[in-house]
Write an enzyme that holds these catalytic residues in place. Structure first.
Site, short mmCIF file in Angstrom:
data_model
loop_
_atom_site.label_atom_id
_atom_site.label_comp_id
_atom_site.label_asym_id
_atom_site.label_seq_id
_atom_site.Cartn_x
_atom_site.Cartn_y
_atom_site.Cartn_z
CG ASN A 90 -1.46 1.25 1.68
OD1 ASN A 90 -2.33 1.80 1.04
ND2 ASN A 90 -0.95 1.78 2.80
CE1 TYR A 156 -0.54 8.54 -6.55
CE2 TYR A 156 -2.56 8.84 -7.80
CZ TYR A 156 -1.91 8.38 -6.68
OH TYR A 156 -2.61 7.73 -5.68
CE LYS A 160 -0.88 4.96 -6.72
NZ LYS A 160 -0.62 4.03 -5.62
N1 LIG Z 1 -6.16 8.94 -0.52
C1 LIG Z 1 -6.59 8.78 -1.74
O1 LIG Z 1 -7.48 9.51 -2.21
C2 LIG Z 1 -6.02 7.69 -2.61
C3 LIG Z 1 -6.71 7.37 -3.78
C4 LIG Z 1 -6.21 6.37 -4.57
C5 LIG Z 1 -5.08 5.68 -4.21
N2 LIG Z 1 -4.42 6.00 -3.07
C6 LIG Z 1 -3.21 5.24 -2.74
O2 LIG Z 1 -3.37 4.69 -1.44
C7 LIG Z 1 -2.06 4.36 -0.93
C8 LIG Z 1 -1.98 4.82 0.52
O3 LIG Z 1 -2.11 6.21 0.56
P1 LIG Z 1 -3.00 7.00 1.60
O4 LIG Z 1 -3.97 7.78 0.82
O5 LIG Z 1 -3.45 6.10 2.68
O6 LIG Z 1 -1.90 8.05 2.09
P2 LIG Z 1 -1.23 8.32 3.53
O7 LIG Z 1 -0.18 9.33 3.26
O8 LIG Z 1 -2.29 8.64 4.52
O9 LIG Z 1 -0.55 6.94 3.92
C9 LIG Z 1 0.55 6.44 3.20
C10 LIG Z 1 1.58 5.89 4.17
O10 LIG Z 1 2.68 5.40 3.37
C11 LIG Z 1 3.89 5.75 4.05
N3 LIG Z 1 5.01 5.81 3.12
C12 LIG Z 1 5.27 6.78 2.19
N4 LIG Z 1 6.43 6.50 1.58
C13 LIG Z 1 6.91 5.35 2.11
C14 LIG Z 1 8.07 4.57 1.87
N5 LIG Z 1 8.99 4.93 0.97
N6 LIG Z 1 8.24 3.44 2.60
C15 LIG Z 1 7.33 3.08 3.55
N7 LIG Z 1 6.22 3.78 3.82
C16 LIG Z 1 6.01 4.91 3.09
C17 LIG Z 1 3.59 7.10 4.68
O11 LIG Z 1 4.48 7.40 5.74
C18 LIG Z 1 2.15 6.94 5.12
O12 LIG Z 1 2.06 6.50 6.45
C19 LIG Z 1 -1.07 5.05 -1.87
O13 LIG Z 1 -0.48 4.07 -2.70
C20 LIG Z 1 -1.93 6.02 -2.66
O14 LIG Z 1 -1.40 6.28 -3.92
C21 LIG Z 1 -4.87 7.00 -2.26
#
Ligand SMILES: NC(=O)c1ccc[n+]([C@@H]2O[C@H](COP(=O)([O-])OP(=O)(O)OC[C@H]3O[C@@H](n4cnc5c(N)ncnc54)[C@H](O)[C@@H]3O)[C@@H](O)[C@H]2O)c1
Length: 285
Positions: A90, A156, A160
């Site tokens: 994730n 991005y 994805k």
């Molecule tokens: N929030 C949205 O709207 C959304 C939509 C589609 C996809 N996503 C995807 O969901 C996934 C999780 O994102 P989220 O929205 O929960 O964001 P978030 O920032 O709340 O959580 C992401 C976590 O990943 C950790 N992280 C970042 N880089 C890292 C690394 N190099 N190694 C280890 N940990 C790392 C961060 O510290 C954070 O705790 C991502 O892949 C994001 O692209 C999010």
């Protein structure tokens, strides 16, 4: 995978957002939880909450974009819990900006975490799962941005689309092997998480020069403001973990959360098959 109690879940990016929600759902289902994240402080707080739910938790502060750190995550997991049954792959970051303006370091960081990190986890954990021969599941977190494209965030989208493609291809292969490992690709639209604050989690080797003219530019500021707007006005995060677990139980491959984007995904494919050109008119409305 239908039984969760006492099985082991490995979650990358577990300190915030989707990862933290899934960690709490794992605890509700009495799983052993491995929480991995680059943000040590947030990881400590999040893991405390999960521990207080009464389950065993292993925390690993690590960077998913470094292969050796992924191997170490697997080693620590096996030493502590002996099996890996669920991988929630994730951890991710977001950057925006045009291909010709965005500094290469931003591309390297986005690709490093969202593509290489995602692949590293599969490369390390899937063989362990295959060897176990017990029901296992991998959920790779992509985005609806892996199924449709918009202007202004080519890095991005690239990462994805790559996640969707690597998950589809690996899944076909596992099916052809009649493997015990099932896969899903999670493709949400905007959800309220901490994603827009990812800059503070940029690893040292991808560090940028903040005085670079790009980071003073209007287009950079506009990209940041847009990311903050779409994330903070996304759907609330509550209930996402439940729907992810339902998909795991039902062996549902594509997990889509925002039906309003389905016509746009359909239009992209229709345009392609009809030999037409994609039109930016869609975004001028
Ligand atoms: N929030 C949205 O709207 C959304 C939509 C589609 C996809 N996503 C995807 O969901 C996934 C999780 O994102 P989220 O929205 O929960 O964001 P978030 O920032 O709340 O959580 C992401 C976590 O990943 C950790 N992280 C970042 N880089 C890292 C690394 N190099 N190694 C280890 N940990 C790392 C961060 O510290 C954070 O705790 C991502 O892949 C994001 O692209 C999010």
């Amino acid at each position: 995978m239908k039984e969760f109690k006492n099985r082991t879940a490995v979650i990358t990016g577990a300190a915030n957002g989707f990862g933290f929600e899934v960690a709490k759902e794992c605890a509700r289902r009495e799983m052993k939880v491995v929480m991995a994240d680059i943000d040590g402080e947030d990881l400590k707080k999040a893991s405390q909450t999960v521990k207080e739910m009464g389950v065993e938790v292993l925390t690993v502060e690590m960077d998913t974009s470094v292969y050796e750190e992924m191997e170490n995550l697997a080693k620590q997991t096996l030493e502590t819990f002996r099996t890996v049954d669920l991988l929630f792959n994730n951890a991710g970051v977001v950057t925006s900006g045009s291909i010709w303006e965005m500094p290469l370091k931003d591309w390297e960081w986005t690709m490093g975490v969202n593509v290489w990190g995602m692949m590293y986890a599969m490369r390390v954990f899937v063989p362990i799962m295959l060897k176990q021969q017990t029901p296992c599941h991998v959920v790779n977190v992509a985005s609806v941005a892996g199924l449709l494209t918009t202007p202004g965030m080519p890095a991005y989208h690239t990462t994805k689309f790559a996640t969707v493609a690597m998950t589809e291809s690996a899944n076909y292969q596992l099916q052809m092997m009649n493997a015990n490992v099932k896969m899903s690709v999670y493709c949400p639209g905007f959800v309220q998480t901490d994603l827009h604050n990812c800059e503070k989690r940029r690893p040292e080797r991808f560090k940028i020069d903040p005085d670079h003219p790009y980071y003073q530019s209007e287009s950079y500021r506009a990209g940041l403001a847009k990311a903050e707007h779409v994330i903070t006005t996304g759907i609330p995060i509550t209930s996402v973990a439940q729907s992810i677990f339902t998909a795991i139980e039902e062996e549902q491959f594509y997990i889509l959360t925002h039906p309003q984007y389905n016509p746009v995904i359909g239009l992209r494919v229709k345009t392609m098959l009809e030999g037409k050109n994609p039109s930016a008119e869609l975004f001028r409305k």
